[in-house]
Design a protein around this motif. Structure first.
Motif, PDB file in Angstrom:
ATOM      1  N   UNK A  12      36.359  32.272  67.177  1.00  0.00           N
ATOM      2  CA  UNK A  12      35.412  32.124  68.272  1.00  0.00           C
ATOM      3  C   UNK A  12      34.373  33.243  68.304  1.00  0.00           C
ATOM      4  N   UNK A  13      34.451  34.171  67.349  1.00  0.00           N
ATOM      5  CA  UNK A  13      33.590  35.343  67.399  1.00  0.00           C
ATOM      6  C   UNK A  13      32.118  34.980  67.342  1.00  0.00           C
ATOM      7  N   UNK A  14      31.746  34.050  66.468  1.00  0.00           N
ATOM      8  CA  UNK A  14      30.330  33.709  66.346  1.00  0.00           C
ATOM      9  C   UNK A  14      29.782  33.196  67.661  1.00  0.00           C
ATOM     10  N   UNK A  15      30.574  32.390  68.346  1.00  0.00           N
ATOM     11  CA  UNK A  15      30.132  31.863  69.631  1.00  0.00           C
ATOM     12  C   UNK A  15      29.917  32.958  70.643  1.00  0.00           C
ATOM     13  N   UNK A  16      30.775  33.955  70.631  1.00  0.00           N
ATOM     14  CA  UNK A  16      30.606  35.060  71.571  1.00  0.00           C
ATOM     15  C   UNK A  16      29.336  35.847  71.271  1.00  0.00           C
ATOM     16  N   UNK A  29      18.168  33.107  61.145  1.00  0.00           N
ATOM     17  CA  UNK A  29      17.352  31.985  61.586  1.00  0.00           C
ATOM     18  C   UNK A  29      16.245  31.688  60.592  1.00  0.00           C
ATOM     19  N   UNK A  30      15.913  30.412  60.406  1.00  0.00           N
ATOM     20  CA  UNK A  30      14.672  30.097  59.708  1.00  0.00           C
ATOM     21  C   UNK A  30      13.494  30.442  60.614  1.00  0.00           C
ATOM     22  N   UNK A  91      26.921  30.038  64.470  1.00  0.00           N
ATOM     23  CA  UNK A  91      25.657  30.423  63.880  1.00  0.00           C
ATOM     24  C   UNK A  91      24.910  29.243  63.289  1.00  0.00           C
ATOM     25  N   UNK A  92      25.624  28.317  62.639  1.00  0.00           N
ATOM     26  CA  UNK A  92      24.968  27.151  62.058  1.00  0.00           C
ATOM     27  C   UNK A  92      24.301  26.301  63.123  1.00  0.00           C
ATOM     28  N   UNK A  93      24.995  26.089  64.255  1.00  0.00           N
ATOM     29  CA  UNK A  93      24.396  25.323  65.338  1.00  0.00           C
ATOM     30  C   UNK A  93      23.183  26.044  65.902  1.00  0.00           C
ATOM     31  N   UNK A  94      23.289  27.340  65.993  1.00  0.00           N
ATOM     32  CA  UNK A  94      22.187  28.108  66.559  1.00  0.00           C
ATOM     33  C   UNK A  94      20.940  28.011  65.695  1.00  0.00           C
TER      34      UNK A  94
END
Length: 272
Positions: A12-16, A29-30, A91-94
Motif C-alpha cells: 500500500x506504500x505507493x498509494x500512501x 509522470x509523462x 503510481x501507474x494509475x496516477x
C-alpha cells in the motif's frame, strides 16, 4: 502482527505516497500539455488526484470526505467551478489520471523544478512528529530514543533514514493508520508520523490520546511547508489558485476544515 502489517504496508506504500509526498511520484509522470484556466472555466470543473481510502486525507465514501477533498472543493468554489476527483492508489494509475491539482504537495524548490510541478503559496506547515501513549516511560525528548525503543516510521522515508543513523530501532510501515493502531496496541513504543494522522487519531480516541512532541525541529528533511501542486497549469491558473488560497486562509476556512479532523492549522513558515 507487526510482520503482517509490514507486508500489507509494502503493498500500500505507493498509494500512501500519492497522498502525503506526491512529489516522490511526479518524477514518473509523462509531461502532459498544460490545461489553462480558460479550459477549466469552460469545462466547469477542477480535478484532483486522491487516494480513495486514507482518512483523514481523503475517502471515496465521503462521510467524511477527508480534508484534502474539502480544501479542494473550497478552492474550486473560489474559482467558480465544480470539483471532480480521480481516485488513485498506485503510481501507474496516477500517471494516467486526468487531474489538475494535487493537495499537500511538499514545497521543495529543487524537486518542483526537476519534476516540472508548479506549487501555490503554502497553506499549512507540516512535517513529522513523535507520538507515544500517555503511559510510555523513558522518552522525555526525541533524543531519548535509542536502540531499545521500537519506533514506527514510514518505510523508506527520510525520517526512517535519519532515525536509523541515530541508532534508533525503527519498524517500517506503509500506512500511518496502521502505525497508529500498532502504537495504540503497544506493538511499538513510539511513532514518527504526520500531525494530521496523530491529530485524527486523538480526535477519534479521546480516552487514549497520544502524547506528542516535535521531531522535525532543526531537521529540514522532517519539516516543510505544504501547498497545492499544479500538475498542468498556466500562469493565470496559478494566480487564481494563489488568490483562492489567500482568501481561504484569511477567512479561516482552512483552519475550520482542519479542525473537523482534529488537526491544528499551522501557519506556513514562509510564502513561496
Amino acid at each position: 502482527m507487526i510482520q503482517q502489517r509490514r507486508r500489507a504496508g509494502r503493498t500500500r506504500l505507493a498509494g500512501y505516497l500519492v497522498l502525503l509526498s506526491i512529489s516522490a511520484l511526479v518524477a514518473a509522470m509523462p509531461q502532459a500539455s498544460a490545461r489553462p484556466l480558460d479550459s477549466i472555466k469552460t469545462r466547469g470543473s477542477l480535478s484532483i488526484c486522491a487516494h480513495p481510502n486514507a482518512l483523514p486525507f481523503a475517502s471515496r465514501k465521503g462521510n467524511p470526505p477527508g480534508f484534502q477533498i474539502e480544501l479542494a472543493r473550497a478552492i474550486a468554489q473560489q474559482l467558480g467551478v465544480g470539483l471532480s476527483v480521480e481516485w488513485v492508489i498506485s503510481g501507474n494509475q496516477f500517471r494516467i489520471a486526468d487531474c489538475d491539482l494535487i493537495m499537500d504537495t511538499i514545497i521543495d524548490p529543487d524537486a518542483l523544478e526537476q519534476r516540472r510541478l508548479r506549487a501555490s503559496i503554502p497553506y499549512q506547515h507540516g512535517g513529522v512528529e513523535l507520538a507515544m501513549r500517555s503511559d510510555a516511560p523513558g522518552i522525555a525528548t526525541p533524543r531519548d530514543l535509542n536502540g531499545e525503543h521500537r519506533v514506527g516510521v514510514m518505510s523508506g522515508s527520510m525520517t526512517h533514514m535519519i532515525l536509523n543513523r541515530r541508532g534508533v530501532k525503527t519498524i517500517p510501515f506503509g500506512f500511518e493508520d496502521e502505525m497508529m493502531a500498532a502504537l495504540d496496541s503497544g506493538e511499538i513504543d513510539a511513532a514518527a508520523a504526520s500531525p494530521a494522522s496523530i491529530g485524527f487519531f486523538n480526535m477519534n480516541h479521546p480516552e487514549r490520546k497520544l502524547r506528542v512532541m516535535a521531531l522535525g525541529d532543526g531537521e529540514p528533511d522532517m519539516s516543510w511547508d505544504i501547498a497545492v501542486g499544479m500538475r498542468r497549469s498556466d500562469s493565470q491558473l496559478r494566480g487564481e489558485i494563489d488568490r483562492a488560497v489567500e482568501r481561504l486562509l484569511a477567512d479561516g476556512t482552512v483552519r475550520t476544515i482542519y479542525a473537523r479532523y482534529g488537526i491544528e492549522h499551522r501557519a506556513p513558515q514562509r510564502k513561496q
